[in-house]
Design a protein around this motif. Structure first.
Motif, PDB file in Angstrom:
ATOM      1  N   THR A  34      -4.248  13.551  -4.828  1.00 44.62           N
ATOM      2  CA  THR A  34      -5.724  13.640  -4.847  1.00 44.62           C
ATOM      3  C   THR A  34      -6.156  15.092  -4.838  1.00 44.62           C
ATOM      4  N   ASN A  48     -11.139   7.692  -5.848  1.00 40.85           N
ATOM      5  CA  ASN A  48     -11.320   6.933  -4.600  1.00 40.85           C
ATOM      6  C   ASN A  48      -9.909   6.699  -4.077  1.00 40.85           C
ATOM      7  N   PHE A  49      -9.690   6.978  -2.778  1.00 47.57           N
ATOM      8  CA  PHE A  49      -8.307   6.999  -2.339  1.00 47.57           C
ATOM      9  C   PHE A  49      -7.637   5.632  -2.465  1.00 47.57           C
ATOM     10  N   ALA A  50      -8.414   4.582  -2.274  1.00 53.34           N
ATOM     11  CA  ALA A  50      -7.817   3.256  -2.420  1.00 53.34           C
ATOM     12  C   ALA A  50      -7.436   2.987  -3.880  1.00 53.34           C
ATOM     13  N   SER A  51      -8.261   3.453  -4.809  1.00 48.73           N
ATOM     14  CA  SER A  51      -7.941   3.236  -6.226  1.00 48.73           C
ATOM     15  C   SER A  51      -6.688   4.016  -6.604  1.00 48.73           C
ATOM     16  N   TYR A  53      -4.162   4.663  -4.701  1.00 48.93           N
ATOM     17  CA  TYR A  53      -2.975   3.915  -4.260  1.00 48.93           C
ATOM     18  C   TYR A  53      -2.797   2.644  -5.086  1.00 48.93           C
ATOM     19  N   ALA A  54      -3.920   2.046  -5.462  1.00 52.19           N
ATOM     20  CA  ALA A  54      -3.810   0.853  -6.303  1.00 52.19           C
ATOM     21  C   ALA A  54      -3.080   1.212  -7.585  1.00 52.19           C
ATOM     22  N   LEU A  56      -1.018   3.765  -8.011  1.00 56.15           N
ATOM     23  CA  LEU A  56       0.378   4.066  -7.686  1.00 56.15           C
ATOM     24  C   LEU A  56       1.193   2.773  -7.583  1.00 56.15           C
ATOM     25  N   TYR A  57       0.619   1.793  -6.865  1.00 58.88           N
ATOM     26  CA  TYR A  57       1.364   0.545  -6.671  1.00 58.88           C
ATOM     27  C   TYR A  57       1.589  -0.160  -8.005  1.00 58.88           C
TER      28      TYR A  57
ATOM     29  N   LEU B  32      -1.883   4.427   3.859  1.00 56.71           N
ATOM     30  CA  LEU B  32      -3.306   4.779   3.828  1.00 56.71           C
ATOM     31  C   LEU B  32      -3.688   5.561   5.081  1.00 56.71           C
ATOM     32  N   HIS B  35      -2.649   9.033   4.771  1.00 53.36           N
ATOM     33  CA  HIS B  35      -3.551   9.734   3.867  1.00 53.36           C
ATOM     34  C   HIS B  35      -4.793  10.224   4.622  1.00 53.36           C
ATOM     35  N   VAL B  60     -14.231   8.950   3.360  1.00 50.77           N
ATOM     36  CA  VAL B  60     -13.183   8.579   2.408  1.00 50.77           C
ATOM     37  C   VAL B  60     -12.843   7.108   2.563  1.00 50.77           C
ATOM     38  N   ALA B  64     -13.841   3.436   0.042  1.00 51.91           N
ATOM     39  CA  ALA B  64     -12.738   2.705  -0.580  1.00 51.91           C
ATOM     40  C   ALA B  64     -13.015   1.216  -0.639  1.00 51.91           C
ATOM     41  N   SER B  65     -12.433   0.586  -1.656  1.00 51.66           N
ATOM     42  CA  SER B  65     -12.432  -0.869  -1.685  1.00 51.66           C
ATOM     43  C   SER B  65     -10.970  -1.288  -1.736  1.00 51.66           C
ATOM     44  N   GLU B  68      -8.235  -3.758  -4.897  1.00 48.83           N
ATOM     45  CA  GLU B  68      -7.101  -3.535  -5.805  1.00 48.83           C
ATOM     46  C   GLU B  68      -5.806  -3.335  -5.033  1.00 48.83           C
ATOM     47  N   VAL B  69      -5.925  -2.614  -3.930  1.00 47.43           N
ATOM     48  CA  VAL B  69      -4.713  -2.247  -3.200  1.00 47.43           C
ATOM     49  C   VAL B  69      -3.940  -3.477  -2.759  1.00 47.43           C
ATOM     50  N   ARG B  72      -1.448  -6.452  -5.022  1.00 48.86           N
ATOM     51  CA  ARG B  72      -0.104  -6.305  -5.560  1.00 48.86           C
ATOM     52  C   ARG B  72       0.784  -7.469  -5.131  1.00 48.86           C
ATOM     53  N   ARG B  76       6.877  -5.999  -0.515  1.00 46.98           N
ATOM     54  CA  ARG B  76       6.440  -5.266   0.669  1.00 46.98           C
ATOM     55  C   ARG B  76       4.965  -5.484   0.935  1.00 46.98           C
TER      56      ARG B  76
END
Lengths: 114, 910
Positions: A34, A48-51, A53-54, A56-57, B32, B35, B60, B64-65, B68-69, B72, B76
């Motif tokens: 980031t 957006n930090f969650a996006s 990681y999304a 990345l995953y 997270l 982070h 931050v 976030a939403s 998406e995270v 998966r 894991r």
């Protein structure tokens, strides 16, 4: 600098490309990515930090990158992502594709590549 | 510090994810959190204040939403699942505290009542005796046995591995004045050996100690662990100490292990003494050689290779010789073949009385729980409907049907677990309360109610069953929700489906409630008919003083041996009566050998002059020996002839007064005055040439009065003047006193008057009404429980109906508004709302009535003066239920008729 609607849409598709590109030279962790993206784009491009990681995953799931927890002395535990051979070929292919796309846009719409 | 920060971020991330209905794996949460910690740390390093750095990290996180995270599908990222479900469930339940509280409270009552009754069932019916190899124990059935019979069985060592006889009693430890009773048992020498119970201190007694008058160590006593703790404070030097039992010294030789309560379930003991020491306490009145004193229970341990059938056969083979030895020449002695039954769960008189009531009550509380579950299912269903939008959104976001159903089951599980935990508390309290209710002052009931594996398994089973009962229906409904419903307006499809399901629940509730209300009415009527029964005497204002003269006129320290001659106690009792009569608070007083309604009995076979001889038990009459004013003290009525006077003394013509039942049985209703009563004589080995008792003239007839038990039909009874009694007098007499005020007020002056006569007399006080109440204790407790749970069922059913009707009104609000706008009258609206409900209630009542009729066969034996299929009860119950249902449904229906059409129409346009 704010992007207009068209660019915002395009950005989504480029996220994977950008992440793969930043991992090309060395393994990096999420926070580092980031920071790099923000710094290199002069603050124009932020995730957006969650996006992040999304993304990345998703890449990891496709086996384009591989994540690994690393604990270095005196440092916080971090998860580092490394690009795989498959990831490199995808990156190369995407670079080519995007390059051709920009060429096309330039020719058709008269947009100059920066 | 760093760790704590990480932990905090993890919590915050989970919290956020929960709010978005997302599940994150621990790994993702870790990453997270790292982070955010980096963001925070970098800002602090860059010179920002702590507060600013935190604020930025929060920003931050908040931007976030997690949608998406968490999508998966990777190993894991497996759903963290059950822990999350539970946390979420608890939050959901806390969000609607009233609904949750009502649900938990009804479950606590329901599960608690079930556990309480089951723990009684368990300790009374199921739990094996806490002794070695209880499955090898057998008991000789069909009541009590005499000591001569026991001695014959004892001496035939080949019959069993070992055997013992015992009798429960109470021992008075006071040296004089008001008695101090403890629970005791007489037991033959091999009690402890047969049961395999070893002393934790000292030794138990053996056959050597069980000799008449005491063994080599003299009279010995074994005490229970509880008594040791209670009376001796657990003192180590208790061995060798002396206990004065009925004022005779006994040496304490051992303490039994904690948890051992003796061979009888429902009773415990403080002191056990050998049967052979009985003559020390009873003197010449000893029952050891009595052929007509049936007072011992017999238990045996089978040999390892011996079957119950083999033991039965062996014992029956020995029966003729046992009969010949104990009662030679008497053919009708012990006519029934000896029958052994397994005693793995101990012997219990309490069990015989309470087995059926307990099972009936267990059924009742189980039904109440089912009704409560139906209510909770309805509540949850309503809430599920309200949350329908939420569920559709979650389905649209990718949650599986199973995932949502699991969430709802988790909510139900949290509810029922909370209910079960509270229920266990309710059960502890409830079961102890019930044991207290069946205990009486003279008959202490002891049941081991400790929580064992069986009770625990039962409670867990009930909890799981309730969870499934009320949790599955809403879960199935949710599983049926479609993602697209979220987009449609308010998910009407689900709401519409809910109606039919709730309807079936209400039908079930009404039906089961009716069964319970019918049962409650039957049991309450049984109890009230018993409680209001004309006893034949006036129970109020009467005090019963048990006066025991066992210790009088005999030096307490006398060297005790068998065959002590008992002094005739009558003069002492006479003096007591005279002294008490002079007290100001005493209106009337009389003495008797038998206390009415105390369960005591004394009977004999008789013939009446100039009447046909009756056969077998037909010739049996109950008897009592009384002083002249006894009838007056009890308020009994003379029907014909005269009562006793002081002139009916020894030497005067022998007289007897009989009751109406006696006249019906022996004289076929003709006038008995002038007839004589002749007692038949039972063979007595001690007095083979005993003279035939002299005939007695019948001089009076008393109105029928209850003899020993309120429930039993009043038996033929004859009363003899105490002064003319032929047999030796027992050491204990009942002094019946009619008092001017409440019976217990003059206890102190009466006690001191009796002590004035002889300080060695042991006395106990109890109002006569207490005896009567104790005699209907079983009916009272069943009526109380059935009444309470019947009422609860009614309440739950009306709540269910109220809920359903309110819901119907709410759902059809728009329709009702339109109808009213089009001119429907309020009355029509009420009818519209009620029509559906009335049908449901009617179906419920019909089903319930059929169920009641079917179930009536199981309760018939517990009823008194009311038929199990009593139509009046059934109709009253149905009417009550219908009336309450009508009220429960009418309130929301009335509200429906007050709906303002204009408002509704505006709402539906909006």
């Amino acid at each position: 600098m704010e992007f207009g609607g068209a660019i915002r849409e395009a950005k989504k598709g480029t996220a994977e490309l950008v992440v793969l590109a930043f991992l090309e030279d060395e393994p990096r962790h999420g926070y580092e990515l980031t920071q790099l993206i923000e710094a290199r784009s002069g603050g124009a491009l932020t995730f957006n930090f969650a996006s992040l990681y999304a993304t990345l995953y998703k890449l990891e799931e496709r086996k384009w990158i591989q994540g690994r927890w690393v604990e270095k002395p005196g440092q916080r535990r971090r998860r580092y992502y490394k690009i795989t051979a498959e990831g490199r070929s995808v990156l190369a292919a995407q670079r080519k594709e995007w390059g051709q796309f920009f060429e096309l846009i330039r020719d058709l719409a008269g947009v100059e590549h920066a | 510090m760093r760790d704590r920060d990480l932990r905090e971020w993890r919590t915050l991330i989970r919290e956020r994810a929960d709010r978005e209905w997302r599940e994150l794996s621990n790994d993702v949460v870790d990453e997270l959190a790292c982070h955010l910690a980096e963001v925070h740390a970098a800002d602090v390093t860059g010179g920002a204040s702590e507060a600013d750095a935190r604020a930025r990290a929060f920003a931050v996180l908040n931007a976030a939403s997690f949608l998406e995270v968490s999508k998966r599908p990777r190993a894991r990222n497996m759903p963290t699942g059950y822990g999350h479900d539970l946390r979420f469930a608890i939050r959901q339940l806390r969000a609607s505290p009233l609904v949750s509280a009502v649900a938990i409270l009804s479950l606590a009552l329901g599960i608690g009542a079930n556990t309480a009754i089951f723990s009684l069932v368990n300790s009374l019916l199921l739990r094996p005796l806490p002794v070695e190899q209880p499955q090898q124990l057998v008991t000789l059935t069909n009541g009590s046995w005499t000591n001569p019979i026991w001695e014959q069985i004892r001496d035939r060592r080949e019959l069993f591995d070992s055997a013992f006889a015992w009798s429960g009693t109470r021992f008075n430890l006071a040296s004089g004045g008001e008695a101090e009773f403890v629970d005791g048992i007489w037991a033959s020498g091999r009690l402890f050996e047969t049961l395999g119970v070893h002393a934790i201190l000292g030794r138990t007694f053996t056959t050597d100690d069980d000799r008449r008058g005491g063994g080599p160590d003299g009279p010995v006593a074994v005490i229970s662990y509880d008594f040791w703790q209670r009376r001796f404070g657990g003192a180590a030097d208790v061995l060798g100490r002396t206990l004065n039992i009925e004022r005779s010294p006994f040496t304490v030789i051992g303490v039994t292990p904690p948890g051992f309560f003796g061979p009888e379930v429902g009773r415990t003991f403080d002191i056990a003494i050998p049967l052979g020491t009985e003559p020390i306490l009873r003197g010449r009145g000893s029952w050891l050689d009595e052929r007509s004193s049936w007072w011992l229970s017999i238990m045996a341990r089978l040999r390892p290779d011996q079957s119950l059938d083999a033991a039965n056969a062996a014992l029956r083979a020995a029966q003729p010789s046992i009969r010949d030895t104990t009662a030679p020449g008497w053919n009708n002695y012990i006519p029934e073949p000896f029958t052994l039954a397994s005693a793995a769960t101990g012997e219990s008189q309490l069990r015989r009385r309470y087995e059926r009531p307990l099972i009936v009550v267990l059924t009742i509380v189980a039904l109440v729980l089912v009704i409560a579950c139906a209510n909770i299912a309805n509540l949850l269903l309503a809430r599920t409907t309200a949350r329908h939008h939420e569920f559709s959104v979650r389905r649209a976001l990718g949650a599986s049907r199973w995932r949502l159903a699991r969430q709802l089951v988790a909510e139900s599980a949290v509810l029922s677990t909370a209910g079960a935990v509270a229920g266990v508390v309710v059960a502890r309290w409830g079961s102890q309360f019930l044991v207290q209710q069946i205990s009486t002052r003279t008959d202490r009931v002891f049941l081991d109610l400790s929580l064992d594996a069986r009770v625990l398994a039962f409670t867990i089973g009930v909890t799981i069953a309730t969870t499934l009962l009320f949790g599955v229906v809403p879960a199935l409904r949710v599983a049926a929700s479609e993602p697209m419903d979220a987009i449609k307006e308010h998910g009407r499809s689900l709401a519409a489906r809910r109606g039919g399901l709730s309807g079936s629940l209400v039908v079930a509730q009404v039906a089961l409630s009716l069964v319970l209300v019918v049962a409650a009415m039957l049991f309450v009527r049984t109890f009230t008919s018993l409680a209001n029964l004309d006893l034949g005497f006036n129970r109020d204002g009467v005090l019963v003083v048990k006066v025991n003269a066992e210790r009088t006129e005999r030096p307490p320290s006398a060297a005790v041996s068998t065959g002590i001659e008992r002094v005739d106690q009558r003069p002492v009792f006479g003096r007591v009566l005279e002294r008490v009569r002079m007290l100001p608070g005493v209106v009337e007083a009389g003495l008797s050998t038998i206390t009415p309604v105390s369960g005591q009995g004394w009977n004999t076979f008789v013939d009446v002059s100039n009447t046909p001889r009756l056969d077998g038990r037909q010739a049996l009459t109950f008897r009592n020996a009384i002083t002249p004013r006894w009838f007056a003290a009890l308020g009994m009525h003379l029907v014909a002839g005269r009562t006793f006077t002081d002139a009916d003394r020894k030497g005067a013509p022998l007289v007897v007064i009989v009751n109406q039942a006696f006249v019906r049985r022996f004289l076929n209703g003709q006038d008995p005055i002038g007839h004589t009563v002749q007692r038949r004589v039972i063979f007595n080995r001690n007095r083979p040439d005993a003279p035939l008792p002299a005939p007695r003239d019948i001089v009076g007839v008393m109105a029928d009065a209850v003899y020993s038990n309120v429930r039993e039909p009043i038996p033929p009874t004859m009363f003899e003047p105490l002064a003319q009694r032929e047999e030796s007098l027992g050491a204990e007499m009942a002094l019946i006193i009619r008092t001017a005020g409440p019976p217990m007020t003059d206890v102190r002056s009466i006690a001191s008057a009796i002590r004035d006569v002889d300080a060695d007399l042991a006395i106990t006080f109890r109002p006569l009404a207490d005896y009567v109440n104790a005699s209907v204790a079983r009916e009272r407790i069943v009526a109380m429980l059935a009444g309470f749970f019947g009422g609860l069922a009614l309440l739950l059913a009306s709540l269910g109906l109220f809920g359903l009707t309110s819901y119907t009104v709410e759902r059809r609000r728009a329709e009702i508004g339109i109808r009213m706008a089009l001119g429907a009258a309020p009355r029509g609206v009420v009818g519209l709302v009620l029509s559906g409900i009335v049908t449901l209630v009617a179906i419920g009542v019909i089903v319930g009535a059929s169920l009641s009729l079917w179930a009536s066969r199981f309760v018939g034996a517990l009823l008194y003066q009311v038929e199990a299929r009593d139509p009046v009860t059934l109709i009253t119950a149905a009417a009550t239920l219908t009336a309450i249902a009508a009220i429960a449904a009418a309130v929301p229906a009335y509200h429906a008729s007050r709906i303002d059409p204009a408002t509704v129409l505006r709402e539906s346009q909006a």
